[in-house]
Motif scaffolding. Structure first.
Motif, short mmCIF file in Angstrom:
data_model
loop_
_atom_site.label_atom_id
_atom_site.label_comp_id
_atom_site.label_asym_id
_atom_site.label_seq_id
_atom_site.Cartn_x
_atom_site.Cartn_y
_atom_site.Cartn_z
N LEU A 115 22.38 -3.69 15.48
CA LEU A 115 22.80 -3.25 16.80
C LEU A 115 23.35 -1.70 16.25
CD1 LEU A 115 24.49 -5.83 18.51
CD2 LEU A 115 21.77 -5.40 18.56
N ARG A 173 25.95 -1.31 23.76
CA ARG A 173 26.39 -1.85 22.50
C ARG A 173 27.57 -2.77 22.51
NH1 ARG A 173 28.34 -1.64 17.37
NH2 ARG A 173 29.93 -0.07 17.31
N ASP A 176 18.10 -11.37 25.15
CA ASP A 176 19.37 -10.78 25.22
C ASP A 176 19.66 -10.00 26.41
OD1 ASP A 176 18.17 -7.97 24.76
OD2 ASP A 176 18.98 -7.72 22.91
N SER A 181 25.97 -6.07 23.96
CA SER A 181 25.21 -6.78 22.92
C SER A 181 25.86 -7.37 21.77
CB SER A 181 24.08 -5.63 22.69
OG SER A 181 23.27 -5.27 23.53
N TYR A 191 25.28 -11.23 20.88
CA TYR A 191 24.91 -11.79 19.40
C TYR A 191 26.26 -12.22 18.46
CZ TYR A 191 20.15 -9.69 20.20
OH TYR A 191 19.06 -9.48 20.55
N ILE A 195 17.79 -2.94 16.48
CA ILE A 195 17.82 -2.79 18.05
C ILE A 195 18.88 -1.86 18.55
CG2 ILE A 195 18.50 -4.01 20.09
CD1 ILE A 195 17.41 -6.82 18.96
N HIS A 196 18.25 -1.06 19.55
CA HIS A 196 19.00 0.06 20.06
C HIS A 196 19.44 -0.43 21.59
CE1 HIS A 196 18.49 2.78 16.75
NE2 HIS A 196 17.23 2.75 16.81
N PRO A 197 20.81 -0.95 21.63
CA PRO A 197 20.88 -1.62 23.02
C PRO A 197 21.30 -0.57 24.01
CG PRO A 197 22.71 -1.96 21.43
CD PRO A 197 21.76 -1.21 20.78
#
Length: 127
Positions: free
Chosen positions: A49, A15, A102, A18, A22, A10-12
């Motif tokens: 991530l 970051r 998310d 995220s 998580y 996943i490219h939030p």
């Protein structure tokens, strides 16, 4: 052909936000960290991530996370400040599911497989 491992990447958009979600809210354990990325244990695979996304999440992809006790997991997440998109319920296909998202809108299904569900039964003929 042989596949040795699996990972969802996943490219939030943010970051740090995220990572907090998580790691701290969902409680995923860190497998490894590297400059610009964190990899979490995710059952039989991994969740990474890394980088920076700009497009946001699409509706056609979701994470499917199996838990032992859906009611207890959902209650614990709510206590940690996670909003559920849908409360736990028994689905017509026999699984108990709850849904959340998310910070970027990635849909996450929390799933409990009841004891009598075919996914838990050994379909091999008796020896």
């Amino acid at each position: 052909m042989e596949f040795l491992s699996s990972r969802v990447i996943i490219h939030p958009s943010d970051r740090e936000r995220s990572l907090v979600f998580y790691r701290d809210k969902l409680g995923l354990a860190v497998f490894r960290e590297f400059p610009g990325g964190t990899v979490f244990f995710l059952g039989g695979g991994y969740l990474e991530l890394s980088g920076r996304g700009a497009g946001g999440a699409g509706p056609d992809v979701a994470l499917w996370l199996q838990v032992r006790d859906l009611a207890a997991t959902a209650a614990e997440l709510v206590d940690r400040g996670v909003a559920l998109d849908r409360e736990p319920r028994l689905e017509p296909w026999g699984l108990r599911e709850a849904w959340l998202s998310d910070p970027d809108g990635v849909r996450i299904a929390l799933v409990e497989v009841p004891a009598a569900h075919p996914m838990r039964l050994d379909s091999r003929p008796p020896a």
